[in-house]
Structures are given as structure tokens and as C-alpha cells.
Design an enzyme around this catalytic site. Structure first.
Site, short mmCIF file in Angstrom:
data_model
loop_
_atom_site.label_atom_id
_atom_site.label_comp_id
_atom_site.label_asym_id
_atom_site.label_seq_id
_atom_site.Cartn_x
_atom_site.Cartn_y
_atom_site.Cartn_z
CD GLU A 283 4.05 -15.06 -8.49
OE1 GLU A 283 2.98 -14.34 -8.88
OE2 GLU A 283 4.95 -14.20 -8.06
CE LYS B 10 5.94 -10.83 -9.12
NZ LYS B 10 4.73 -11.65 -9.38
CG ASP C 139 -12.72 11.85 -3.85
OD1 ASP C 139 -11.64 11.58 -3.23
OD2 ASP C 139 -12.66 12.81 -4.72
CG LEU C 140 -10.79 6.56 -0.70
CD1 LEU C 140 -9.34 5.80 -0.66
CD2 LEU C 140 -11.61 5.92 0.24
NE ARG D 272 -10.04 7.57 -7.79
CZ ARG D 272 -8.99 8.40 -7.52
NH1 ARG D 272 -9.15 9.37 -7.12
NH2 ARG D 272 -7.68 7.89 -8.13
CG HIS E 281 -3.91 -15.74 -1.59
ND1 HIS E 281 -3.31 -14.82 -1.44
CD2 HIS E 281 -3.92 -16.93 -2.46
CE1 HIS E 281 -2.58 -15.01 -2.51
NE2 HIS E 281 -2.87 -16.21 -3.20
CE LYS F 187 -2.89 -21.09 -3.07
NZ LYS F 187 -3.96 -21.09 -4.24
CG HIS G 99 1.85 -15.32 0.27
ND1 HIS G 99 0.74 -15.13 1.10
CD2 HIS G 99 1.94 -14.79 -0.73
CE1 HIS G 99 0.17 -14.19 0.36
NE2 HIS G 99 0.77 -13.89 -0.76
CE LYS H 165 0.95 -10.69 -0.97
NZ LYS H 165 1.82 -10.38 -2.00
#
Length: 487
Positions: A213, A337, A91-92, A48, A175, A179, A237, A145
Site C-alpha cells: 500500500e 504501508k 443506539d446499540l 445513530r 474481500h 477478486k 488476507h 475483519k
């Protein structure tokens, strides 16, 4: 790989971060390679923000180019790729805008792929709107996800989407399953007589799966503070990777054969008793620290995060599989993280020899191990013991490497590129089936419920470390340690 499969790829969230960083770069790489995408294939971005196609293409030029082609941008290929792209401002909340989308794609050839790179709260409204204008036929839909907040909300989304699209039309993407090393894990196990006889409790002492990460929550504080690491990474994952590692040989590589075996693993996970959660699950939250010499703030001071937040940014779990192959073998899962390094890997620790005439190193846990590195560099490394040169029988650890970028001349395919091609060609094996997703949610729910109702805060860890000390202590109780601690 040549294809004549026509397609129309409709990308909701066409100006979003995921579209810019992953989806459009993956489609460009497939286009640049030649022959992977049908010449007639079209990409229709939906958003949008941009006013028209020219404005959208300028947005793509500005935001996608930094993420394409590690070896440099092919300007001619890029120019021809942009010719594939159309744009619909939508516009949804406006039904008439979906009629405009229908008109835009009605004369385009081939299967329609609707990729929902949006928040999960929009999945059901978008699906209903697509159905209201007849766009749920001859179509596939890709769901990112997280699919729900818990089992109940996940089922609600799946029920609603399932009323509009058949299960074989729904592609729940993870994803990590795309890999290259994950694909090679299947080849390693099921294509070689060397490994399959060893892949069981008699020869495997423990298995570690880590997704670490360096980054924090970045600009996703609002989202992450209502999600946490258990929902964001473990339920999907990590449990998907575990099911790939532990699955029985499928009778073929067709979609349901592979997913049936993964489901059996998820259903064989030992249920977590709420009284044992403190023994088998560690949750942590990063405090201020430093990564590679750069100071980073505490999680609770990140934008969008509540100052008194008890959301976990780190999870470590001990998991057991109650079946004949894996009974008694601990699987240690870890994600977090602001950890010391960005790494995703699977570590298979084989049992030491029962008696060594060559000295104690042969009896050391981890003397024989297989390390499957998923990121940042994709490799498979087999460790074993060999005699050091010189006098005496002195043993040293050596390794055999499969470095994909060195061994194979052709460029590797990125995970999203592989998965998007699978969607276009109707291959479901690397996508999560509904019953798999339900089994994963069912297993993590006792931990979710215990943590949400607990007065105990997550265990603190300094940014730039490998998480709370309790994570290491959990492994020490089983006579082992995380791979980086041994090194």
C-alpha cells in the site's frame, strides 16, 4: 444473472467509511446491472447519526456517489436504487431500538442479511440484541475483519456468535477472495491440463505473495497502533491467498469442498519456532520519506499513534508447507504501508531448465514465471523466453497477457459486489470458515508473542521504498529476490 431471491439487507454502521466506500457502491452496481438483485430486495441502514430517512439519503448522496460507476453515474439507476433504502436510527445500547428494527423489517420479504460494518467489539452485543428480538432466524450474518486480537479473543467472539447463529449462517468476509484474478487462479489451475502438472515442488522454485500500500494509517491511527500489519493483513488476507494458491484440487466447487482444501494447507504450514523467527520474519516501521514526490511523515508522528510505538507497518515472511506437493518450496509473503507502489500480486517462479543448449538466460531463475496481479489492474501474465529477431540465438523474456478488461467485453464485478451477492444467495465458498480462521491464528501466534515481548524495535524503512533491507536479504539467502528488484 437473473434472480428471484428476495432479501432484506440490514447494514450496521450505515454511515461508516466502509459502507460509503465499498458496501453501498457494490449494492448499487448490482442494482444498476439489472437482474442481479430481486426487485423486492430492500436495504435497511442502521446508524445513530442521521435523524430520519431523508437525512440518511442525503448523507448517501454526499458520500457514496464519488465511489460508484467508473464509467459515470446512471442518474435513473441511482434514483431507483435509493428507493430500495430504508433507515433506522439505532443506539446499540438501547434494547428498545432493536425492537424498532424488528418492527421495521418484520414485513419485508426474503432472507435477512445482517452486515456488521462495525468494530469487532460490537459483534457480540449486536448478535445478542438481534437474538433478543427474534431476528436470528431466517438470517445470515456477515462479520468484517479483524475478528479478534489473537486466537483466544477470536475464539471468544466465534463462541458467542456461534451460540446465536449456526456456522452456515455466518459469513466471515475477506474481500481478496472475491477478486476476479483469484477466481481465475482456480480456473487456470483446475480447468487447464497445462498448469496443474506444473503446480508442485518439482517445477516451482518459489512463490511470492505481496500486498503493498502507498497509503499510511490515514485516520485509523488508534486502531492500527493496537493491531499492526501481522494482524491486519497476514493472518487473514495473505494466508487466505496462500491457501488458494497451494490447495489441492477440490472434488467440486461447493463451499465445504473448497474450504476443506484450504484448511489442509493452513494446517500443513510449518510451525514457526521462536528461535527461528529472526530468520523467517521481518518487521518494519516506516519513517519519514516521500511517495511520488510528496513528503510523508513517520508512522510515530501520525495522529493516534504513540510516539514510542513499536507497532509494525511492514511484514515479510518465509513460509513452508509440509506436504507432498510443496515440501521444500519457500513461500514469501509481504505486506506494508507507505511502500513505493500500490500493488497486490502473486508471483509463481518456475524452476529453470536443467540444461540449456541456448545460452545462460534459460538457466536464470524466474525466466519462466506466472504473475497474477490483483490490483490495481487485474491481469494474469505468463513469462517465457523467445528468440530475439536477427542473427544468432539470442533469447529475450516475453510474456502472454490475460488482461480481463480488454479480453472480456462485459464489465468486471468488483470483489465486494461478488461477495455480497454470494451472501444473498447463500454461497459460502468464498468466505472463511471458523476452523480456517483458527488455524491461521494458531500459526501466527508465535510471531505475535515474540514481537510483543521483544525489546528490539521494528526495522526502519523510509516511506516510499519497498521496506527494510532485511526483507531483500531474506530472499537473497535463497538465491532469489522480490519481483520489482529484478526489474
Amino acid at each position: 444473472m437473473q434472480t428471484d431471491s428476495s432479501f432484506t439487507f440490514v447494514l450496521f454502521g450505515g454511515t461508516g467509511d466502509l459502507s460509503m466506500r465499498k458496501i453501498l457502491p457494490a449494492l448499487y452496481e448490482a442494482h444498476r446491472a439489472g437482474g442481479m438483485l430481486a426487485e423486492s430486495g430492500r436495504i435497511v441502514a442502521v446508524a445513530r447519526h442521521a435523524e430520519d430517512r431523508d437525512g440518511y439519503l442525503q448523507w448517501v448522496n454526499d458520500h457514496v456517489k464519488p465511489y460508484v460507476s467508473k464509467n459515470g453515474l446512471d442518474e435513473a439507476a441511482w434514483a431507483s436504487f435509493l428507493k430500495r433504502i430504508d433507515y433506522v436510527k439505532l443506539d446499540l445500547g438501547k434494547h428498545e431500538d432493536f425492537a424498532l428494527l424488528r418492527d421495521a423489517v418484520s414485513d419485508l420479504p426474503g432472507i435477512r442479511v445482517f452486515y456488521l460494518a462495525t468494530g469487532p467489539s460490537l459483534f457480540v452485543p449486536i448478535c445478542h440484541a438481534l437474538a433478543s428480538v427474534g431476528l436470528n432466524e431466517n438470517a445470515r450474518i456477515v462479520l468484517e475483519k479483524p475478528l479478534g486480537y489473537d486466537l483466544k479473543s477470536s475464539n471468544a467472539i466465534n463462541d458467542a456468535v456461534g451460540e446465536i447463529f449456526a456456522e452456515e449462517q455466518i459469513y466471515r468476509i475477506d474481500h481478496y477472495l472475491g477478486k476476479e484474478p483469484v477466481q481465475n487462479l482456480l480456473a487456470l489451475r483446475f480447468g487447464n491440463a497445462l498448469f496443474e502438472p506444473l503446480w508442485r515442488r518439482e517445477w516451482v522454485e518459489s512463490i511470492q505473495i505481496t500486498i503493498a500500500e502507498e497509503l499510511g494509517v490515514e485516520a485509523r491511527g488508534d486502531f492500527y497502533d493496537n493491531t499492526g500489519a501481522l494482524r491486519d493483513m497476514v493472518q487473514n488476507h495473505l494466508l487466505q491467498l496462500l491457501s488458494i494458491v497451494a490447495m489441492e484440487p477440490p472434488h467440486s466447487m461447493d463451499s465445504d469442498s473448497v474450504r476443506d482444501e484450504k484448511l489442509r494447507v493452513l494446517r500443513a504450514l510449518k510451525p514457526v519456532d521462536e528461535r527461528d523467527i529472526g530468520k523467517v520474519a521481518v518487521r518494519g516501521q516506516y519513517h519519514a520519506g516521500g511517495i511520488r514526490g510528496t513528503p510523508v511523515p513517520a508512522y510515530a508522528t501520525e495522529p493516534g499513534v504513540k510516539k514510542d510505538s513499536t507497532t509494525e507497518t511492514f511484514v515479510a515472511l518465509k513460509v513452508e508447507i509440509e506436504n507432498w506437493r510443496w515440501a521444500g518450496v519457500p513461500f514469501f509473503l509481504r505486506t506494508g504501508k507507505r511502500l513505493a507502489d500500490r500493488v497486490a500480486e502473486i508471483v509463481v517462479n518456475f524452476r529453470p531448465v536443467p540444461h540449456s543448449a541456448l545460452g545462460s538466460p534459460a538457466l536464470r531463475p524466474g525466466a519462466n514465471r506466472l504473475v497474477i496481479r490483483l490490483q490495481p489492474n487485474e491481469t494474469i501474465r505468463l513469462y517465457c523466453l523467445a528468440k530475439q529477431p536477427g542473427e544468432g540465438m539470442n533469447l529475450a523474456s516475453v510474456h502472454l497477457d490475460l488482461a480481463f478488461d480488454q479480453f472480456f467485453r462485459e464489465g468486471q464485478m468488483e470483489a465486494y459486489q461478488r461477495l455480497l451477492l454470494d451472501v444473498i444467495h447463500g454461497r459460502l465458498a468464498l468466505f472463511v470458515r471458523r476452523d480456517e480462521q483458527e488455524a491461521a491464528w494458531r500459526w501466527v501466534e508465535p510471531i505475535l508473542n515474540e514481537w510483543s515481548g521483544s525489546n528490539k524495535p521494528p526495522k526502519p524503512y523510509a516511506a516510499g521504498t519497498w521496506g527494510p533491507a532485511a526483507s531483500s536479504a531474506m530472499l537473497a539467502q535463497h538465491g532469489t529476490c522480490w519481483l520489482e528488484e529484478e526489474n
